[in-house]
Enzyme design. Structure first.
Site, PDB file in Angstrom:
ATOM      1  N   SER A 115    -101.705 -17.898 -16.481  1.00  0.00           N
ATOM      2  CA  SER A 115    -100.509 -17.188 -16.936  1.00  0.00           C
ATOM      3  C   SER A 115    -100.804 -16.322 -18.145  1.00  0.00           C
ATOM      4  O   SER A 115    -100.102 -15.362 -18.407  1.00  0.00           O
ATOM      5  CB  SER A 115     -99.433 -18.183 -17.390  1.00  0.00           C
ATOM      6  OG  SER A 115     -99.042 -19.001 -16.352  1.00  0.00           O
ATOM      7  N   HIS A 136    -101.002 -14.701  -9.618  1.00  0.00           N
ATOM      8  CA  HIS A 136    -100.099 -15.491 -10.449  1.00  0.00           C
ATOM      9  C   HIS A 136     -98.859 -15.887  -9.653  1.00  0.00           C
ATOM     10  O   HIS A 136     -97.983 -15.061  -9.401  1.00  0.00           O
ATOM     11  CB  HIS A 136     -99.725 -14.677 -11.702  1.00  0.00           C
ATOM     12  CG  HIS A 136     -98.946 -15.442 -12.713  1.00  0.00           C
ATOM     13  ND1 HIS A 136     -97.823 -14.952 -13.313  1.00  0.00           N
ATOM     14  CD2 HIS A 136     -99.113 -16.701 -13.212  1.00  0.00           C
ATOM     15  CE1 HIS A 136     -97.343 -15.853 -14.157  1.00  0.00           C
ATOM     16  NE2 HIS A 136     -98.111 -16.920 -14.108  1.00  0.00           N
ATOM     17  N   GLU A 148     -97.823 -12.204  -8.552  1.00  0.00           N
ATOM     18  CA  GLU A 148     -98.407 -11.053  -9.238  1.00  0.00           C
ATOM     19  C   GLU A 148     -99.907 -11.050  -8.940  1.00  0.00           C
ATOM     20  O   GLU A 148    -100.559 -12.093  -9.048  1.00  0.00           O
ATOM     21  CB  GLU A 148     -98.188 -11.164 -10.754  1.00  0.00           C
ATOM     22  CG  GLU A 148     -96.725 -11.059 -11.154  1.00  0.00           C
ATOM     23  CD  GLU A 148     -96.463 -11.324 -12.637  1.00  0.00           C
ATOM     24  OE1 GLU A 148     -95.515 -10.743 -13.173  1.00  0.00           O
ATOM     25  OE2 GLU A 148     -97.202 -12.120 -13.259  1.00  0.00           O
ATOM     26  N   ASN A 186     -93.739 -12.280 -17.422  1.00  0.00           N
ATOM     27  CA  ASN A 186     -93.762 -12.930 -18.734  1.00  0.00           C
ATOM     28  C   ASN A 186     -93.777 -11.938 -19.888  1.00  0.00           C
ATOM     29  O   ASN A 186     -93.595 -12.320 -21.043  1.00  0.00           O
ATOM     30  CB  ASN A 186     -94.935 -13.905 -18.852  1.00  0.00           C
ATOM     31  CG  ASN A 186     -94.630 -15.203 -18.116  1.00  0.00           C
ATOM     32  OD1 ASN A 186     -93.469 -15.551 -17.916  1.00  0.00           O
ATOM     33  ND2 ASN A 186     -95.671 -15.891 -17.690  1.00  0.00           N
TER      34      ASN A 186
HETATM   35  P1  NAI Z   1    -101.156 -29.213 -14.269  1.00  0.00           P
HETATM   36  O1  NAI Z   1    -101.526 -29.836 -15.561  1.00  0.00           O
HETATM   37  O2  NAI Z   1     -99.981 -29.699 -13.517  1.00  0.00           O
HETATM   38  O3  NAI Z   1    -102.424 -29.320 -13.278  1.00  0.00           O
HETATM   39  C1  NAI Z   1    -103.732 -29.028 -13.658  1.00  0.00           C
HETATM   40  C2  NAI Z   1    -104.664 -29.912 -12.822  1.00  0.00           C
HETATM   41  O4  NAI Z   1    -106.016 -29.451 -12.995  1.00  0.00           O
HETATM   42  C3  NAI Z   1    -104.651 -31.380 -13.209  1.00  0.00           C
HETATM   43  O5  NAI Z   1    -104.351 -32.119 -12.063  1.00  0.00           O
HETATM   44  C4  NAI Z   1    -106.080 -31.661 -13.719  1.00  0.00           C
HETATM   45  O6  NAI Z   1    -106.530 -32.940 -13.331  1.00  0.00           O
HETATM   46  C5  NAI Z   1    -106.865 -30.593 -12.997  1.00  0.00           C
HETATM   47  N1  NAI Z   1    -108.099 -30.185 -13.665  1.00  0.00           N
HETATM   48  C6  NAI Z   1    -108.284 -29.907 -14.977  1.00  0.00           C
HETATM   49  N2  NAI Z   1    -109.553 -29.501 -15.177  1.00  0.00           N
HETATM   50  C7  NAI Z   1    -110.171 -29.524 -13.974  1.00  0.00           C
HETATM   51  C8  NAI Z   1    -111.473 -29.182 -13.521  1.00  0.00           C
HETATM   52  N3  NAI Z   1    -112.409 -28.738 -14.363  1.00  0.00           N
HETATM   53  N4  NAI Z   1    -111.755 -29.323 -12.211  1.00  0.00           N
HETATM   54  C9  NAI Z   1    -110.812 -29.750 -11.348  1.00  0.00           C
HETATM   55  N5  NAI Z   1    -109.557 -30.072 -11.711  1.00  0.00           N
HETATM   56  C10 NAI Z   1    -109.243 -29.954 -13.015  1.00  0.00           C
HETATM   57  O7  NAI Z   1    -101.067 -27.640 -14.570  1.00  0.00           O
HETATM   58  P2  NAI Z   1    -100.178 -26.522 -13.842  1.00  0.00           P
HETATM   59  O8  NAI Z   1     -98.858 -26.437 -14.493  1.00  0.00           O
HETATM   60  O9  NAI Z   1    -100.273 -26.708 -12.371  1.00  0.00           O
HETATM   61  O10 NAI Z   1    -100.955 -25.192 -14.284  1.00  0.00           O
HETATM   62  C11 NAI Z   1    -102.199 -24.841 -13.722  1.00  0.00           C
HETATM   63  C12 NAI Z   1    -102.488 -23.364 -14.015  1.00  0.00           C
HETATM   64  O11 NAI Z   1    -101.441 -22.556 -13.485  1.00  0.00           O
HETATM   65  C13 NAI Z   1    -102.598 -23.002 -15.492  1.00  0.00           C
HETATM   66  O12 NAI Z   1    -103.555 -21.980 -15.622  1.00  0.00           O
HETATM   67  C14 NAI Z   1    -101.201 -22.475 -15.808  1.00  0.00           C
HETATM   68  O13 NAI Z   1    -101.204 -21.584 -16.901  1.00  0.00           O
HETATM   69  C15 NAI Z   1    -100.873 -21.756 -14.511  1.00  0.00           C
HETATM   70  N6  NAI Z   1     -99.455 -21.571 -14.209  1.00  0.00           N
HETATM   71  C16 NAI Z   1     -98.529 -22.584 -14.436  1.00  0.00           C
HETATM   72  C17 NAI Z   1     -97.185 -22.387 -14.118  1.00  0.00           C
HETATM   73  C18 NAI Z   1     -96.180 -23.483 -14.335  1.00  0.00           C
HETATM   74  O14 NAI Z   1     -94.976 -23.187 -14.319  1.00  0.00           O
HETATM   75  N7  NAI Z   1     -96.581 -24.723 -14.516  1.00  0.00           N
HETATM   76  C19 NAI Z   1     -96.716 -21.115 -13.546  1.00  0.00           C
HETATM   77  C20 NAI Z   1     -97.760 -20.175 -13.253  1.00  0.00           C
HETATM   78  C21 NAI Z   1     -99.066 -20.394 -13.613  1.00  0.00           C
END
Ligand code: NAI
Length: 385
Positions: A115, A136, A148, A186
């Site tokens: 993001s 995105h 996006e 954003n």
């Molecule tokens: P989350 O914390 O729910 O999930 C992240 C996952 O990645 C976790 O399950 C973790 O165990 C895993 N992980 C971390 N490091 C790892 C690695 N090296 N190898 C494999 N797995 C790994 O996070 P979320 O909210 O799903 O966000 C993920 C990405 O998406 C971030 O870059 C965030 O900025 C982006 N994003 C999030 C949004 C939201 O509303 N939550 C919206 C749009 C984008």
């Protein structure tokens, strides 16, 4: 094409579901086996619910479920044509992951769901950055139409075209935008929160009245304070601060002390039982003052600030007017595209309102976009159809 998704959290699990529902074999990889198990259980639950509601057949549900395999080993990405990364928002960790994946795959697009990080900086970590791109998605990924698509300076035309046609085939609304902070949504949405907080700080109205103005007078689905309480003040504050820093401290994006103090106090929103409002069974909240004149002033002030952001994004070629309108209606469910709204209000009216605020406050935050002036001088309107 086999799709790999790295990270099985909120976003990764949703993206894997979208790809699997569209007939792709999906490999979902996470370091954490508990998270993977949770993603597997959740997908079954979601599919069962969709079958119950008659949205999909039992066979479609089974196909989606069997399309996804779960793994803790990135070597299982070996024969994927695209990897979509949705792990922790940390450049160092994402770069490491991309480097490793590049060694395992051949001719594979490396996409990031980041993001706030620049796609150029992620691309710089691999040997062939032409294959790196931003995709995105919005939360929840299976429901939100918008994606996006962000080519970095290093991304090849071929990578962009292939990625866009793949995600279009998933029945998503895709918009291509420049690799700049906040991409479209954003960035353009900042005043929805920022100007609402500013109006509160000036003592013009309380939270409930500002929310009432935006929903009842303006037609937005949710007021800014209700929305910030949903998102979490900590999360929303961090996004604002990140965008502010990334824009070299442009005062237009300056974060608010009110939000920072709420966040510091632990008034994070729904998740902590208190944000701008109180939550829970016996919560008592102030009623809005339903003063229509005040409501219209609040709504118009926030709206012209949003329009100014959208106009400036066109001015700086972040995306086209049409794409910016699509992004705001599909990514954050605005009731109308901001540039269509500007056409209807009259660009001269929007300019006059912004200029009046700029003159009154003497703050750069209210400077009208040069494109707005130019278009008013020429009597032009935005092409949004
Ligand atoms: P989350 O914390 O729910 O999930 C992240 C996952 O990645 C976790 O399950 C973790 O165990 C895993 N992980 C971390 N490091 C790892 C690695 N090296 N190898 C494999 N797995 C790994 O996070 P979320 O909210 O799903 O966000 C993920 C990405 O998406 C971030 O870059 C965030 O900025 C982006 N994003 C999030 C949004 C939201 O509303 N939550 C919206 C749009 C984008």
């Amino acid at each position: 094409m086999k799709v790999g998704v790295l990270g099985a959290g909120t976003m990764g699990a949703g993206i894997a579901q979208v790809a699997a529902q569209n007939g792709h074999k999906v490999v979902l990889v996470d370091l954490n086996s508990g998270i993977l198990e949770n993603a597997r259980t959740q997908l079954r639950k979601i599919m069962d619910r969709l079958v119950e509601k008659g949205r999909i057949t039992g066979e479609e549900a089974e196909n989606t479920i069997t399309n996804v395999t779960y793994s803790e080993d990135i070597h299982d990405f070996k024969d994927c044509g695209i990897i979509i990364e949705a792990i922790i928002e940390d450049l160092e960790i994402k770069s490491q992951a991309f480097k490793q994946i590049e060694q395992i795959t051949t001719n594979c697009i490396l996409a990031s769901n980041t993001s706030s990080l620049s796609i150029a900086s992620i691309g710089a970590s691999v040997e062939n950055p032409a294959m790196v791109i931003g995709v995105h998605f919005f939360n929840p990924a299976p429901l939100m139409k918008l994606v996006e698509i962000i080519p970095a300076v290093q991304t090849s035309e071929e990578t962009l075209n292939q990625t866009k046609s793949l995600i279009d085939s998933w029945k998503k609304t895709t918009v291509v935008c420049k690799d700049t902070p906040g991409f479209i949504v954003n960035r353009v949405a900042r005043p929805f929160y920022g100007e609402a907080l500013r109006i509160y700080e000036e003592g013009i109205a309380d939270f409930a009245t500002i929310d009432w103005a935006m929903t009842e007078v303006g037609g937005f689905r949710m007021g800014p304070f209700t929305l910030m309480d949903y998102i979490g003040n900590d999360v929303n504050y961090t996004v604002t601060e990140t965008v502010f820093k990334a824009f070299y401290y442009d005062p237009r994006y300056k974060p608010s002390f009110t939000q920072k103090r709420h966040s510091e106090a632990g008034y994070l929103g729904r998740k902590s039982g208190r944000g701008y409002y109180f939550y829970g069974d016996d919560a008592v909240n102030a009623e809005p003052s339903k003063d229509l004149l005040l409501g219209e002033q609040i709504f118009e002030r926030i709206l012209v600030m949003l329009i100014n952001e959208a106009v400036d994004a066109v001015f700086l070629n972040i995306a086209s007017a049409k794409e910016i309108d699509l992004a705001m209606t599909n990514g954050v469910n605005y009731p109308k595209g901001l540039l269509k709204w500007a056409n209807e209000l009259g660009l001269d009216h929007v300019l006059n309102k912004l200029q009046a605020m700029f003159d009154e406050y003497g703050e750069d935050r209210y400077r009208p976009s040069p494109l707005l002036r130019r278009m008013v001088a020429k009597g032009e309107i935005f092409n949004v159809s």
